[in-house]
Design an enzyme around this catalytic site. Structure first.
Site, mmCIF file in Angstrom:
data_model
loop_
_atom_site.group_PDB
_atom_site.id
_atom_site.type_symbol
_atom_site.label_atom_id
_atom_site.label_comp_id
_atom_site.label_asym_id
_atom_site.label_seq_id
_atom_site.Cartn_x
_atom_site.Cartn_y
_atom_site.Cartn_z
ATOM 1 N N HIS A 75 0.863 -1.231 -0.166
ATOM 2 C CA HIS A 75 -0.117 0.225 0.425
ATOM 3 C C HIS A 75 1.200 1.313 -0.032
ATOM 4 C CE1 HIS A 75 -3.671 -2.059 1.472
ATOM 5 N NE2 HIS A 75 -3.308 -2.106 0.817
ATOM 6 N N TYR A 204 -9.257 5.786 7.839
ATOM 7 C CA TYR A 204 -9.318 5.933 9.249
ATOM 8 C C TYR A 204 -10.876 6.819 8.856
ATOM 9 C CZ TYR A 204 -5.520 3.628 9.663
ATOM 10 O OH TYR A 204 -3.993 2.547 9.830
ATOM 11 N N PRO A 296 -4.333 0.568 18.947
ATOM 12 C CA PRO A 296 -4.194 -0.212 17.402
ATOM 13 C C PRO A 296 -4.392 0.897 16.009
ATOM 14 C CG PRO A 296 -6.477 -0.263 17.940
ATOM 15 C CD PRO A 296 -6.075 0.227 19.525
ATOM 16 N N LYS A 300 0.897 0.046 14.902
ATOM 17 C CA LYS A 300 1.987 -0.645 15.473
ATOM 18 C C LYS A 300 2.386 -1.127 16.370
ATOM 19 C CE LYS A 300 3.378 2.571 13.341
ATOM 20 N NZ LYS A 300 3.661 3.206 12.042
ATOM 21 N N TYR A 394 3.948 6.687 9.879
ATOM 22 C CA TYR A 394 3.038 5.028 9.591
ATOM 23 C C TYR A 394 4.547 4.365 8.807
ATOM 24 C CZ TYR A 394 -1.199 3.164 8.482
ATOM 25 O OH TYR A 394 -2.343 2.213 8.382
HETATM 26 C C1 PHB Z 1 -6.879 -4.404 10.657
HETATM 27 O O1 PHB Z 1 -6.241 -4.320 9.555
HETATM 28 O O2 PHB Z 1 -6.442 -5.292 11.717
HETATM 29 C C2 PHB Z 1 -5.652 -3.041 11.336
HETATM 30 C C3 PHB Z 1 -5.593 -2.012 10.029
HETATM 31 C C4 PHB Z 1 -4.992 -0.863 10.795
HETATM 32 C C5 PHB Z 1 -4.995 -0.449 11.899
HETATM 33 C C6 PHB Z 1 -5.467 -1.206 13.464
HETATM 34 C C7 PHB Z 1 -5.645 -2.517 12.758
HETATM 35 O O3 PHB Z 1 -4.432 0.633 11.933
#
Ligand code: PHB
Ligand code: APR
Length: 402
Positions: A75, A204, A296, A300, A394
């Site tokens: 990505h 997000y 989450p 990280k 990130y």
């Molecule tokens: C996930 O795909 O479970 C996931 C991806 C990004 C995040 C947290 C969880 O920031």
């Protein structure tokens, strides 16, 4: 009592323990893993799925990257949606060509387990009464039970990779460690489903109904989350109720494309920031979730564990291959620098993206905090420097240099 001997005793066969074991074995450094639960249980746990380049590099070094490169997806960006307005963080552009890899932690765990059994490396699954002894001396040992048999494992070093609820951190006397913690006033309700992801990159979303995340595992498997109160029970959420709420929080044109289906996993996870200092005690070294937890929001958890693993691995190589055991002394100090940087990023992302209006736990009342954070998000989204700062973190800050 059955006697065993190894160089590095690894407590816990999560991603941290398995990756450390694999890296060490490749360098000819003997290790034995002791795990509390069964191999099947370890292999089926569902966790996050975004890997920093540094984590990918370590998996390559461990010789377990083949399936990740074949089935994972690179990505080069992700989106933040703020009350419906979409911003793309171009990771490639802002970091000079860096990206992240989308590949589930469940898959990584399975790849590491397969590599370990291929090399016939020793792992004791379903061990009980695991006790770490004499960590402060030059002759530490671990005792445990399996199938009614008592074991004593003598070793040079102990790697405490046994997660937040493990025994390793508790082995450090209370008065010799400091624990830092922030528990957030909400949790994440997550759903895994065999439906195509709603978008080809992660989104997000900050919405007035609360945070939502659209993530994925593969072109046919999606992972979605929504912010819920800490008091919420998973039984209260039918699949339909989840999809309805998710749709309301995603930007309109994204929600319209959402393909729904039966959940194959549904759970609520609390959000926590946690650090234990120091991360070493005599010959015991804490690695991954045993030493720290991040919320989450920045993806990280696994990546921070991997950077601890990389550091401890390099120090152990120095110790055994260059006869520099004193190098081991620097582990905690080096690890903690990156840990706190990553804790800060995860906390900051969590603050900006969640709805805090009902929060009664902080010094700043929820409504005011919410206004601060909306301004913060707008400020960062509206300038290249802001986007660059998010992108750099990130994709992952550099690993400690040894
Ligand atoms: C996930 O795909 O479970 C996931 C991806 C990004 C995040 C947290 C969880 O920031
Ligand atoms: N003895 C032996 N093993 C134990 C003990 C014990 N007393 N207590 C716990 N364990 C095992 C657990 O069963 C688990 O398999 O230690 C392992 C710890 O694994 P994780 O909790 O996954 O921790 P870690 O390997 O550091 O994970 C790194 O990946 O998904 C993320 O949240 C996870 O962010 C973390 C990261």
């Amino acid at each position: 009592m059955q006697s065993l001997k190894t160089k590095v005793a690894i407590i816990g066969a999560g991603p941290s323990g398995l990756l450390l074991g694999q890296l060490l074995a490749k360098q000819g450094i003997d290790n034995i893993i002791i795990e509390r639960v069964s191999a099947d249980y370890v292999a089926s746990r569902i966790r996050a799925g975004i890997l920093e380049q540094g984590t990918v590099d370590l998996l390559e070094e461990a010789g377990v990257s083949e399936r990740m490169h074949a089935e994972g997806h690179v990505h080069t960006g992700f989106e933040i949606a703020h009350f419906g307005k979409r911003y793309r963080i171009d990771l490639d552009k802002y970091t000079g060509g860096k990206s992240v890899m989308c590949y589930g932690q469940t898959e990584i765990t399975q790849d590491l387990m397969a590599a370990r059994s291929e090399k016939a490396l020793v792992t004791y699954y379903e061990s009980s009464n695991v006790v770490l002894n004499d960590a402060k001396t030059d002759n530490p040992f671990v005792t445990f039970e399996q199938d009614g048999q008592q074991y004593k494992l003598e070793c040079d070093y102990i790697a405490g990779c046994d997660g937040f609820h493990g025994v390793s951190r508790q082995t450090i006397p209370k008065e010799q460690r400091t624990e830092f913690e922030r528990v957030y006033p909400f949790g994440w309700l997550g759903v895994l489903s065999d439906t195509p992801p709603v978008h080809d990159e992660l989104i997000y979303a900050k919405h007035e109904r609360g945070f939502a995340l659209a993530s994925m595992r593969s072109p046919t498997r999606s992972r979605y989350y929504i912010q819920v109160p800490t008091t919420e029970k998973v039984e209260n959420w039918s699949d339909d109720a989840f999809w309805d709420e998710l749709k309301k929080r995603l930007p309109g044109e994204v929600a319209e494309r959402l393909v729904t289906g039966p959940s194959i996993e549904k759970s609520i996870a609390p959000l926590r920031s946690f650090v234990c200092e120091p991360m070493q005690y005599g010959r015991l070294y804490l690695v991954g979730d045993a030493a720290h937890i991040v919320p989450p929001t920045g993806a990280k958890g696994l990546n921070l564990a991997a950077s601890d693993v990389g550091l401890l691995y390099k120090l152990l190589c120095k110790c055994y291959q260059q006869n520099q055991p004193q190098a081991m002394q620097s582990y905690s100090e080096l690890a903690l620098k990156r840990v706190w940087q990553t804790e800060r990023f995860s906390w900051w992302m969590s603050n900006m993206l969640h709805d805090y209006r009902d929060d009664k736990t902080s010094a700043t009342d929820g409504l005011t905090f919410e206004r601060f954070m909306n301004a913060e998000l707008e400020f960062y989204m509206s300038r290249d420097d802001g986007l660059r700062i998010i992108a750099e973190q990130y994709v992952g800050l550099p690993h400690p240099l040894v």
